[in-house]
Design a protein around this motif. Structure first.
Motif, mmCIF file in Angstrom:
data_model
loop_
_atom_site.group_PDB
_atom_site.id
_atom_site.type_symbol
_atom_site.label_atom_id
_atom_site.label_comp_id
_atom_site.label_asym_id
_atom_site.label_seq_id
_atom_site.Cartn_x
_atom_site.Cartn_y
_atom_site.Cartn_z
ATOM 1 N N ASP A 3 -3.266 -36.910 -75.556
ATOM 2 C CA ASP A 3 -2.673 -35.730 -74.913
ATOM 3 C C ASP A 3 -3.656 -34.566 -74.896
ATOM 4 O O ASP A 3 -3.758 -33.845 -73.912
ATOM 5 C CB ASP A 3 -1.387 -35.320 -75.616
ATOM 6 C CG ASP A 3 -0.259 -36.309 -75.361
ATOM 7 O OD1 ASP A 3 -0.343 -37.069 -74.375
ATOM 8 O OD2 ASP A 3 0.691 -36.321 -76.155
ATOM 9 N N ASP A 4 -4.383 -34.369 -76.010
ATOM 10 C CA ASP A 4 -5.387 -33.306 -76.062
ATOM 11 C C ASP A 4 -6.473 -33.524 -75.014
ATOM 12 O O ASP A 4 -6.919 -32.592 -74.357
ATOM 13 C CB ASP A 4 -6.034 -33.225 -77.446
ATOM 14 C CG ASP A 4 -5.060 -32.748 -78.510
ATOM 15 O OD1 ASP A 4 -4.035 -32.131 -78.150
ATOM 16 O OD2 ASP A 4 -5.325 -33.001 -79.697
ATOM 17 N N LEU A 5 -6.897 -34.785 -74.854
ATOM 18 C CA LEU A 5 -7.940 -35.094 -73.876
ATOM 19 C C LEU A 5 -7.461 -34.868 -72.456
ATOM 20 O O LEU A 5 -8.178 -34.322 -71.631
ATOM 21 C CB LEU A 5 -8.421 -36.539 -74.057
ATOM 22 C CG LEU A 5 -9.118 -36.841 -75.369
ATOM 23 C CD1 LEU A 5 -9.394 -38.331 -75.486
ATOM 24 C CD2 LEU A 5 -10.389 -36.044 -75.506
ATOM 25 N N SER A 6 -6.248 -35.313 -72.159
ATOM 26 C CA SER A 6 -5.757 -35.132 -70.796
ATOM 27 C C SER A 6 -5.556 -33.653 -70.487
ATOM 28 O O SER A 6 -5.802 -33.208 -69.386
ATOM 29 C CB SER A 6 -4.476 -35.933 -70.559
ATOM 30 O OG SER A 6 -3.449 -35.487 -71.412
ATOM 31 N N PRO A 15 -7.216 -43.719 -67.596
ATOM 32 C CA PRO A 15 -7.677 -44.698 -66.600
ATOM 33 C C PRO A 15 -8.462 -43.940 -65.529
ATOM 34 O O PRO A 15 -7.986 -42.931 -65.001
ATOM 35 C CB PRO A 15 -6.387 -45.275 -66.021
ATOM 36 C CG PRO A 15 -5.295 -44.845 -66.942
ATOM 37 C CD PRO A 15 -5.774 -43.629 -67.669
ATOM 38 N N THR A 16 -9.660 -44.392 -65.263
ATOM 39 C CA THR A 16 -10.537 -43.665 -64.340
ATOM 40 C C THR A 16 -11.158 -44.644 -63.357
ATOM 41 O O THR A 16 -11.834 -45.586 -63.772
ATOM 42 C CB THR A 16 -11.659 -42.954 -65.111
ATOM 43 O OG1 THR A 16 -11.076 -42.173 -66.165
ATOM 44 C CG2 THR A 16 -12.458 -42.038 -64.214
ATOM 45 N N LEU A 81 -19.742 -43.770 -66.189
ATOM 46 C CA LEU A 81 -19.211 -43.832 -64.829
ATOM 47 C C LEU A 81 -20.200 -43.249 -63.822
ATOM 48 O O LEU A 81 -20.385 -43.801 -62.725
ATOM 49 C CB LEU A 81 -17.873 -43.092 -64.751
ATOM 50 C CG LEU A 81 -16.712 -43.762 -65.485
ATOM 51 C CD1 LEU A 81 -15.527 -42.811 -65.580
ATOM 52 C CD2 LEU A 81 -16.318 -45.069 -64.817
ATOM 53 N N TYR A 82 -20.833 -42.146 -64.180
ATOM 54 C CA TYR A 82 -21.840 -41.541 -63.297
ATOM 55 C C TYR A 82 -22.991 -42.512 -63.049
ATOM 56 O O TYR A 82 -23.383 -42.756 -61.905
ATOM 57 C CB TYR A 82 -22.346 -40.236 -63.919
ATOM 58 C CG TYR A 82 -23.539 -39.629 -63.220
ATOM 59 C CD1 TYR A 82 -23.454 -39.200 -61.894
ATOM 60 C CD2 TYR A 82 -24.754 -39.470 -63.879
ATOM 61 C CE1 TYR A 82 -24.545 -38.640 -61.253
ATOM 62 C CE2 TYR A 82 -25.845 -38.913 -63.247
ATOM 63 C CZ TYR A 82 -25.737 -38.500 -61.936
ATOM 64 O OH TYR A 82 -26.822 -37.949 -61.297
#
Length: 153
Positions: A3-6, A15-16, A81-82
């Motif tokens: 929750d802190d991260l989102s 999910p990315t 991801l980059y």
């Protein structure tokens, strides 16, 4: 923690989808817990790939990214991801290597950064590309990047 991260808007813990291009990719940064200390952080990417902009054939490299952080650290999932987004990117070795270094510098404003791109041969010639922001920080241990000069890596 999720929750802190989102709430922080980070990709970490979420999910990315894979970005379609380096320009679309989002790099996240997090606060450096030791901004009063000079130290070296290293990312080694042994399976970096991009595409030759002329032939469309894949190019392979080992990237080694060293930086001395100031206020920010790069968040590693966003970096993965980059870097993965280059798999569909047509660019010369020099362009990929320097583009990655400059993007990280713009995001992090580090005290110092260097990137080594150790590219596998194309047409029988390996191309190694090195870029850094200036002189290394005095007193920071800078280990060898650990990738030998090309001899059938």
């Amino acid at each position: 923690m999720t929750d802190d991260l989102s709430r922080a808007g980070l990709q970490l813990g979420q999910p990315t989808p894979l970005p379609r291009s380096p320009e679309e990719a989002r790099l996240d940064r997090v606060p450096n817990p030791h901004p009063d200390t000079d130290y070296l952080a290293r990312f080694t990417v042994p399976e970096f790939t991009s595409l030759c902009p002329v032939t469309g054939q894949p190019d392979f490299a080992t990237l080694v990214i060293d930086y001395v952080p100031d206020r920010w650290l790069v968040e590693s999932k966003s970096l993965k991801l980059y870097l993965t987004s280059f798999r569909n990117e047509g660019a010369f070795h020099e362009d990929c290597t320097v583009k990655i270094g400059k993007r990280l510098v713009a995001l992090l404003e580090p005290r110092w950064l260097r990137i080594g791109g150790y590219w596998y041969p194309r047409g029988g010639i390996p191309i190694d590309v090195f870029w850094q922001t200036g002189e290394p920080r005095q007193g920071v241990w800078l280990p060898d990047q650990g990738v030998p000069a090309y001899r059938a890596r």
